[in-house]
Design a protein around this motif. Structure first.
Motif, short mmCIF file in Angstrom:
data_model
loop_
_atom_site.label_atom_id
_atom_site.label_comp_id
_atom_site.label_asym_id
_atom_site.label_seq_id
_atom_site.Cartn_x
_atom_site.Cartn_y
_atom_site.Cartn_z
N ALA A 165 0.82 -1.21 0.00
CA ALA A 165 0.00 0.00 0.00
C ALA A 165 0.86 1.26 0.00
CB ALA A 165 -0.94 0.00 1.20
N ALA A 166 1.95 1.25 0.75
CA ALA A 166 2.84 2.42 0.80
C ALA A 166 3.53 2.63 -0.54
CB ALA A 166 3.87 2.25 1.91
N CYS A 167 3.91 1.55 -1.18
CA CYS A 167 4.54 1.64 -2.50
C CYS A 167 3.56 2.22 -3.52
CB CYS A 167 5.02 0.26 -2.94
SG CYS A 167 6.01 0.26 -4.46
N GLU A 168 2.32 1.74 -3.48
CA GLU A 168 1.30 2.24 -4.40
C GLU A 168 0.92 3.69 -4.10
OE1 GLU A 168 -1.01 -1.98 -5.41
OE2 GLU A 168 -1.65 -0.78 -3.67
N LEU A 169 1.00 4.06 -2.83
CA LEU A 169 0.66 5.42 -2.41
C LEU A 169 1.51 6.46 -3.13
CD1 LEU A 169 -0.83 7.38 -0.40
CD2 LEU A 169 1.09 6.96 1.17
N VAL A 170 2.78 6.15 -3.34
CA VAL A 170 3.71 7.13 -3.92
C VAL A 170 4.01 6.86 -5.39
CG1 VAL A 170 4.76 7.65 -1.69
CG2 VAL A 170 5.72 5.80 -3.08
N GLY A 171 3.18 6.01 -6.02
CA GLY A 171 3.32 5.81 -7.46
C GLY A 171 3.96 4.51 -7.88
N GLY A 172 4.30 3.64 -6.93
CA GLY A 172 4.87 2.35 -7.26
C GLY A 172 3.79 1.32 -7.53
N SER A 173 4.20 0.05 -7.62
CA SER A 173 3.25 -1.02 -7.94
C SER A 173 3.44 -2.20 -6.99
CB SER A 173 3.46 -1.50 -9.38
OG SER A 173 4.73 -2.15 -9.51
N GLN A 174 2.46 -3.09 -7.01
CA GLN A 174 2.53 -4.29 -6.19
C GLN A 174 3.73 -5.15 -6.56
OE1 GLN A 174 -1.07 -6.65 -5.11
NE2 GLN A 174 -0.16 -8.25 -6.37
N ASP A 175 4.00 -5.27 -7.87
CA ASP A 175 5.11 -6.11 -8.31
C ASP A 175 6.45 -5.60 -7.78
OD1 ASP A 175 3.37 -7.74 -9.66
OD2 ASP A 175 3.71 -6.82 -11.63
N LEU A 176 6.62 -4.29 -7.75
CA LEU A 176 7.88 -3.73 -7.24
C LEU A 176 8.06 -4.05 -5.76
CD1 LEU A 176 8.12 -0.14 -8.80
CD2 LEU A 176 9.27 -2.23 -9.55
N ALA A 177 6.96 -4.02 -5.01
CA ALA A 177 7.03 -4.19 -3.56
C ALA A 177 6.97 -5.64 -3.10
CB ALA A 177 5.88 -3.42 -2.91
N MET A 178 6.50 -6.55 -3.94
CA MET A 178 6.19 -7.90 -3.48
C MET A 178 7.37 -8.65 -2.84
SD MET A 178 3.86 -10.05 -2.88
CE MET A 178 2.42 -9.60 -3.84
N PRO A 179 8.58 -8.66 -3.42
CA PRO A 179 9.68 -9.36 -2.74
C PRO A 179 9.94 -8.83 -1.33
CG PRO A 179 10.27 -8.92 -5.01
CD PRO A 179 9.01 -8.15 -4.75
N THR A 180 9.92 -7.51 -1.17
CA THR A 180 10.13 -6.92 0.16
C THR A 180 8.94 -7.21 1.06
OG1 THR A 180 11.54 -5.18 -0.73
CG2 THR A 180 10.51 -4.77 1.40
N ALA A 181 7.74 -7.17 0.51
CA ALA A 181 6.54 -7.50 1.30
C ALA A 181 6.64 -8.93 1.84
CB ALA A 181 5.29 -7.34 0.43
N CYS A 182 7.09 -9.85 1.01
CA CYS A 182 7.28 -11.25 1.45
C CYS A 182 8.36 -11.33 2.52
CB CYS A 182 7.65 -12.13 0.26
SG CYS A 182 6.29 -12.44 -0.88
N ALA A 183 9.42 -10.57 2.35
CA ALA A 183 10.50 -10.56 3.34
C ALA A 183 9.99 -10.10 4.70
CB ALA A 183 11.64 -9.67 2.87
#
Length: 393
Positions: free
Chosen positions: A150-168
């Motif tokens: 959600a934070a990544c998407e908030l500032v213009g990113g995407s789920q795919d960009l955040a997913m590895p870190t989200a899993c971590a």
């Protein structure tokens, strides 16, 4: 609950409380919402708490400016964002835009579960991977991965960009749960409605499964993060996570928590330090890391960090409340453990009703930090604050 955002234009928003009292059926109580007096950085300093004073230091700016109005209401698992542009119509007729928080969390949980399943397959040596997967894929709310995305998407990113870190983040969280449940720590028999890891695989394997999840979390961020993300951002996320887990983070909070058991001299300041470092710090890291990956500015990172600090502390306050108000069956873990071990908790030091009021204050402060962002993009984070405040297990 309802809040009104006021802005001189479309970008800069400030939140004010619409009602001074909020009925919260899920908590079966009434939270008194009072304005914050001051706020310094990201650290909470607790004033003296009397019968008529249960405020934490913070600020809630009020004003009456030419504005766009955005009221955010929370009902259980939903957040409603209603945007009304008063500059375009004298009658203030607007269009309701509904954000289904429940569906958002379900969709993120499905995506995160699939990514976790793929990240750690069942392979040789089978026992350690079975143990890792047993706890990692045991369900759960996936709050930390959702915060990261959600934070990544908030500032213009995407789920795919955040997913590895989200899993971590979920790997680290699961590690902490496995280790927390060990006989030498909290000595719990159940987690998420199932026998704890050491009860199924033995203490030796449980320790090693936690260790394996810890180390693999860093590897996964480094290897699986999209090459479109600048390397300095990925490195900053890895550094943020390392600091989060160490002696000035999760581990430090856990140590002070253990050494404080049975200590009648533990005060609110010490309790705050414990839970900011033991609980809040990983939620903070999840949000900040998502923002970094999405390309947030330093000011945006500071704001979402303060949001996450409030939400993280809120999570622990609610946890303490549920421990004394819910059954083991309702929680999916052993209830009343804090009382049995004579641990310092917010209900113990503040009283149950004051702890509930404090939870409401934290939820309000968290939402205020998001007021300068696009309120539609911020809807998941606003909803997460409500969800954590009013969860029942």
């Amino acid at each position: 609950m309802a809040y009104t955002a006021m802005a001189a234009g479309t970008q800069s928003m400030q939140l004010r409380t619409v009602a001074s009292y909020q009925e919260c059926n899920s908590m079966r109580s009434c939270f008194k919402l009072t304005p914050f007096k001051s706020f310094h950085g990201v650290n909470f300093n607790f004033p003296s708490l009397g019968a008529a004073n249960c405020e934490i230091m913070g600020h809630l700016k009020l004003g009456s400016l030419p504005y766009k109005q955005c009221s955010v209401s929370s009902r259980s698992t939903k957040t409603m964002a209603q945007l009304v542009d008063l500059a375009e119509t004298e009658k203030a007729e607007g269009k309701d835009i509904e954000f289904d928080f429940n569906e958002y969390m379900k969709s993120k949980a499905v995506a995160v579960d699939a990514a976790l399943d793929k990240a750690i397959p069942l392979e040789y040596p089978e026992k350690i991977h079975e143990s890792m997967r047993y706890s990692l894929l045991a369900g759960g709310k996936r709050v930390r991965p959702a915060l990261c995305i959600a934070a990544c998407e908030l500032v213009g990113g995407s789920q795919d960009l955040a997913m590895p870190t989200a899993c971590a983040m979920e790997m680290i969280h699961t590690m902490s749960l496995i280790h927390d449940d060990l006989p030498c720590m909290d000595n719990d028999d159940f987690r998420r409605g199932k026998p704890t890891n050491h009860k199924v695989f033995g203490e030796d394997t449980a320790v090693l499964a936690g260790d394996a999840l810890l180390s693999f979390a860093f590897e996964h961020i480094a290897v699986a993060t999209s090459k479109t993300v600048p390397s300095d951002r990925t490195l900053r996320v890895i550094s943020e996570l390392g600091k989060t887990i160490g002696s000035q983070g999760l581990v430090g909070g856990q140590v002070v928590d253990i050494t404080s058991e049975g200590d009648a001299n533990v005060d609110l300041k010490t309790l705050e330090w414990i839970h900011i470092h033991k609980t809040a710090v990983l939620l903070e890291c999840s949000v900040v890391s998502g923002g970094i990956l999405g390309g947030a500015t330093e000011d945006e990172i500071a704001r979402i960090r303060r949001y996450a600090r409030c939400v993280g502390l809120l999570l622990q306050v609610v946890d303490d409340i549920l421990d004394v108000t819910k059954s083991s069956e309702e929680l999916g873990k052993t209830a009343g453990k804090d009382l049995l071990t004579d641990k310092a908790t917010y209900p113990k030091l503040m009283g149950l009703e004051k702890a509930k009021e404090f939870a409401a204050e934290l939820a309000t402060r968290a939402k205020e930090e998001l007021s300068s962002f696009d309120q539609i993009k911020a809807a998941p984070l606003l909803g997460l604050a409500d969800y954590i405040a009013f969860r029942q297990n």
